[in-house]
Design an enzyme around this catalytic site. Structure first.
Site, PDB file in Angstrom:
ATOM      1  N   TRP A 202      30.169  42.668  36.370  1.00  0.00           N
ATOM      2  CA  TRP A 202      30.920  41.463  36.973  1.00  0.00           C
ATOM      3  C   TRP A 202      29.971  40.172  36.624  1.00  0.00           C
ATOM      4  O   TRP A 202      30.005  39.073  37.278  1.00  0.00           O
ATOM      5  CB  TRP A 202      30.768  41.481  38.412  1.00  0.00           C
ATOM      6  CG  TRP A 202      31.720  42.876  38.883  1.00  0.00           C
ATOM      7  CD1 TRP A 202      32.869  42.744  39.237  1.00  0.00           C
ATOM      8  CD2 TRP A 202      31.260  44.101  39.069  1.00  0.00           C
ATOM      9  NE1 TRP A 202      33.586  44.012  39.124  1.00  0.00           N
ATOM     10  CE2 TRP A 202      32.429  44.919  39.388  1.00  0.00           C
ATOM     11  CE3 TRP A 202      30.329  44.910  38.788  1.00  0.00           C
ATOM     12  CZ2 TRP A 202      32.405  46.244  39.515  1.00  0.00           C
ATOM     13  CZ3 TRP A 202      30.097  46.173  39.223  1.00  0.00           C
ATOM     14  CH2 TRP A 202      31.293  47.097  39.380  1.00  0.00           C
ATOM     15  N   ASP A 203      28.975  40.318  35.748  1.00  0.00           N
ATOM     16  CA  ASP A 203      28.281  39.513  35.459  1.00  0.00           C
ATOM     17  C   ASP A 203      27.319  39.268  36.496  1.00  0.00           C
ATOM     18  O   ASP A 203      26.795  37.780  36.716  1.00  0.00           O
ATOM     19  CB  ASP A 203      28.828  38.173  34.927  1.00  0.00           C
ATOM     20  CG  ASP A 203      27.684  37.113  34.664  1.00  0.00           C
ATOM     21  OD1 ASP A 203      26.834  37.284  34.072  1.00  0.00           O
ATOM     22  OD2 ASP A 203      28.166  35.781  34.553  1.00  0.00           O
TER      23      ASP A 203
END
Length: 771
Positions: A453-454
């Site tokens: 998800w960064d």
């Protein structure tokens, strides 16, 4: 009457049609029923104005009941649910709405009473703040505690600011107390300096002015988005010198910014040139040493004053690697990481961290998270591990313990986890402690397992000592994008405040997998999961569009895996906390942060479906190719058709918490929509912020960072806003404070942020109390 019919039909048709669509997705029935109510009112109006008004009164009462059921007495979601219906009702009350004679018949009375009920409810909602946590942090501790050398940091003179977070501990705390809650409203502009470095038409979107200056011996040192290094007089703002590294422009850069420079002085070289040095990182991947007194290049450092950060780097492509954050200078070393472009290509440069001799620029050690045990400098011809997790933010250090504390990101592509090595899985999205002398790993604490998800650790960890029930503990405090604030023993990485593992959603693309559990800290600013009722808009129509979008996305709470369907990511990539980090008061042992609650979306696009005509790789938002991977990814904020957040406000807060207990004492909406709305009205709605706060011993918190152009101060104890000043541009930088000739100054850089869209500029503004 024709106007009435047109109005009712133009609203009723999209409400009814969209309502059917929403119901098919499992959503609310209200919009279909309201749309039918509008259309039936239109059908009755030519025959009987009384019946039409009676019916619409029922629509209005039903809307009020539905709105209060979903939103309670929270003004912003309540008002936007009822606004369009109330406006239509007010029009139907006028004599021009029908052909019937004026007068207060049964229909008009019923509709009028319904409007009054809505107005009364709205008035009550305006008096309430459903998002305010009221309380107090512990008051200032005794003078004896303040003088405790274990709680104060005397490595920097009290009136100066030598490192990005003032000291190597990164606390963003100043022991100055001339400015207090009682006199802060007397602050005035002492001087303004303009760098001349402004955003250019050919710049990349993410051109931003995020610098926090340093102050040493009466000089203020700063850098600009295009990597100019400048020194100005700290008392007058008069320029002393400037240096232009001539980095040029490169369209492949995701970011064009400089968050700060670093300082080092060698007492043994006093009186010689380059006895004190400024280290400048550049966006063309150099580290340059400058004479702090003159700005001249220190030619004895590296090759003619610079080291080439492309050395031993795999997958060299201009614009894919550079450093946006200042290096750490500790124990005779200057230590620097670098940013690797997210989601541009699978074959990316390395995330290696390198330590150079502060005098000569010789490489002393390198730590590559893809090959963590080999820290000696590489021989000619060898390269670091391609695409290993990188450190693009700011590191901190404890020279007494001999440790460097590294906030690590993920490898790119962020949303594709297949093929990661055991080393990458271990260090990705973690806080890692390295030995300052050797670069060897001392401990690692992971904040997200198998990050898809960064959710990089985006902020500088902060160091302080905490008085816990079992005694004083040297702590590290690590804020994260997902909102957890981890409080750990900085000697071992073991939690001081509890951390538990909770189940996480599964169901990735076939090629990948997700972690079954994720860590959660006892101190967290994570928002509650979104529901359909949290969707928002300035009217029922764009709110309906957001509800349809919400129901169309995959969302099972935090850590819902990326998908080809499209996934809602909340908290989003913007992060609850980002590079601005938090600030701590080491005497009170409390923190202040600026939590942001903003949802994003991501959608995986099979590579064979990306056409050559599509616009790609224009920044972190939009379609990024992930060249060499099976999927590209579209990432963007979760916005309505009008470009507003689909989730209801507030989107940004200021908050204070006790680091010994993990209790959040106060939390208030922060910032207005003055510079983001079509009409510049300073309504305190609570807006996103990029930047961080500063705390002083005077009990004052300084912060800017929001999407409106203001520098604000808050009372540390209560969280009450006590002063604000209009800035000439966006203040997406963390302020700092210092003292010259007995006068305390506060400096805020105001230059704006390209992707947020705040006003750009080149301003450095200093504030002080009147002489």
């Amino acid at each position: 009457m024709v106007l009435s019919l047109v109005l009712l039909v133009l609203i009723g048709l999209p409400l009814a049609a969209g309502g059917v669509w929403l119901i098919s997705l499992g959503g609310s029935w209200y919009y279909l029923l309201a749309g039918l109510g509008f259309l039936l009112t239109a059908a009755l109006l030519p025959r009987s104005g009384t019946l039409a008004r009676l019916l619409f009164a029922a629509v209005l009462v039903g809307t009020l009941a539905w709105a209060v059921t979903e939103a309670g007495l929270d003004w912003w979601p309540l008002g936007t649910r009822g606004g369009l219906v109330i406006l239509a009702a007010v029009w139907l009350l006028t004599p021009w709405a029908t052909r019937e004679a004026s007068g207060w018949g049964l229909g008009r009375i019923a509709l009028g009473l319904a409007v009054l009920a809505c107005v009364a409810t709205a008035g009550l909602a305006l008096t309430r703040d459903e998002h305010r946590t009221a309380g107090q942090l512990a008051p200032a501790r005794t003078a004896q505690a303040a003088a405790d050398p274990a709680l104060s940091d005397d490595s920097v003179p009290p009136g100066e600011w030598h490192h990005y977070g003032r000291t190597l501990k990164g606390q963003r705390y100043s022991p100055l107390d001339q400015i207090t809650p009682r006199n802060v409203d007397r602050l005035q502009v002492a001087w303004t300096y303009r760098t001349g470095d402004v955003m250019r038409p050919e710049d990349v979107t993410e051109t931003t002015y995020q610098v926090t200056p340093l102050m040493v011996d009466g000089l203020l040192y700063l850098c600009t988005p295009h990597n100019l290094a400048i020194a100005v007089d700290a008392a007058t703002g008069e320029e002393r010198w400037r240096f232009n590294p001539m980095v040029g422009l490169e369209e492949n850069r995701q970011h064009q910014t400089c968050r700060g420079v670093s300082y080092h002085a060698d007492p043994e070289l006093a009186g010689q040139s380059c006895a004190a040095r400024i280290f400048l990182p550049t966006s063309d991947a150099r580290l340059i040493a400058l004479d702090a007194a003159t700005g001249a290049v220190c030619t004895g450092f590296g090759e003619n004053g610079a080291v080439d950060l492309w050395a031993h780097m795999p997958n060299q492509k201009a614009g894919f690697y550079y450093s946006t954050s200042p290096p750490v200078v500790a124990r005779g070393l200057v230590i620097i990481g670098g940013a690797v472009n997210d989601n541009y290509a699978v074959q990316a440069p390395s995330g290696v961290i390198r330590a150079y001799d502060v005098d000569t620029g010789d490489l002393v050690w390198n730590w590559d998270s893809g090959n963590p045990d080999r820290t000696e400098p590489l021989p000619p011809g060898e390269t670091y591990t391609p695409n290993s997790p990188n450190t693009w933010s700011v590191m901190s250090a404890d020279p007494d313990l001999g440790m460097l504390y590294v906030p690590l990101g993920n490898r790119t592509p962020d949303q594709l986890g297949m093929g990661r090595s055991p080393a990458v899985e271990r260090f990705s999205s973690s806080v890692t402690a390295l030995d300052l002398e050797t670069g060897q790993v001392r401990w690692v604490f992971q904040t997200v397992h198998h990050d898809l998800w960064d959710m990089d650790v985006p902020a500088q960890p902060l160091l302080l000592d905490l008085d816990m029930p079992g005694g004083r503990v040297p702590a590290i405090v690590a804020p994260t994008k997902q909102g957890d604030v981890y409080v750990l023993d900085r000697r071992t990485g073991e939690p001081i405040l509890p951390v538990r593992e909770v189940p996480a959603p599964g169901g990735t693309i076939p090629e990948d997998f997700s972690a079954p559990t994720q860590p959660v800290s006892a101190l967290a600013f994570t928002p509650r999961p979104l529901q359909e009722a949290d969707m928002w808009g300035v009217s029922l129509l764009d709110q309906l569009a957001c509800r349809i979008k919400f129901r169309s996305l995959r969302y099972e709470g935090r850590y819902t895996p990326p998908s080809t369907q499209g996934t809602l990511v909340y908290p989003g990539n913007f992060g609850v906390f980002n590079w601005g980090s938090i600030a701590v008061d080491p005497v009170r042992q409390v923190m202040v942060g600026m939590p942001t609650h903003l949802a994003f979306t991501s959608q995986l696009i099979p590579a064979d479906r990306i056409g050559p005509e599509q616009e790609v790789n224009t920044g972190e938002a939009g379609l990024n190719l992930n060249v060499g991977g099976p999927y590209g990814v579209i990432m963007q904020p979760f916005l309505s058709p009008l470009g507003l957040p689909c989730q209801q406000p507030p989107w940004g807060y200021v908050a204070g918490a006790d680091l010994r207990t993990g209790g959040i004492a106060w939390m208030h909406r922060n910032g207005t929509i003055q510079d983001a709305a079509p009409v510049p009205v300073p309504i305190r709605i609570g807006v996103p912020g990029l930047g961080g706060p500063v705390i002083t011993a005077g009990g004052v918190v300084f912060l800017s960072a929001t999407i409106d152009n203001y520098l604000r101060t808050y009372d540390l104890t209560t969280g009450r806003q006590i002063w604000e000043h209009r800035l000439p541009a966006g203040g997406q930088a963390t302020p700092m404070t210092y003292m010259v000739d007995g006068r305390q100054y506060v400096v805020q850089v105001a230059g704006g942020h390209g992707s947020i869209g705040t006003d750009t500029g080149d301003f450095v503004v200093a504030f002080a109390l009147p002489r």
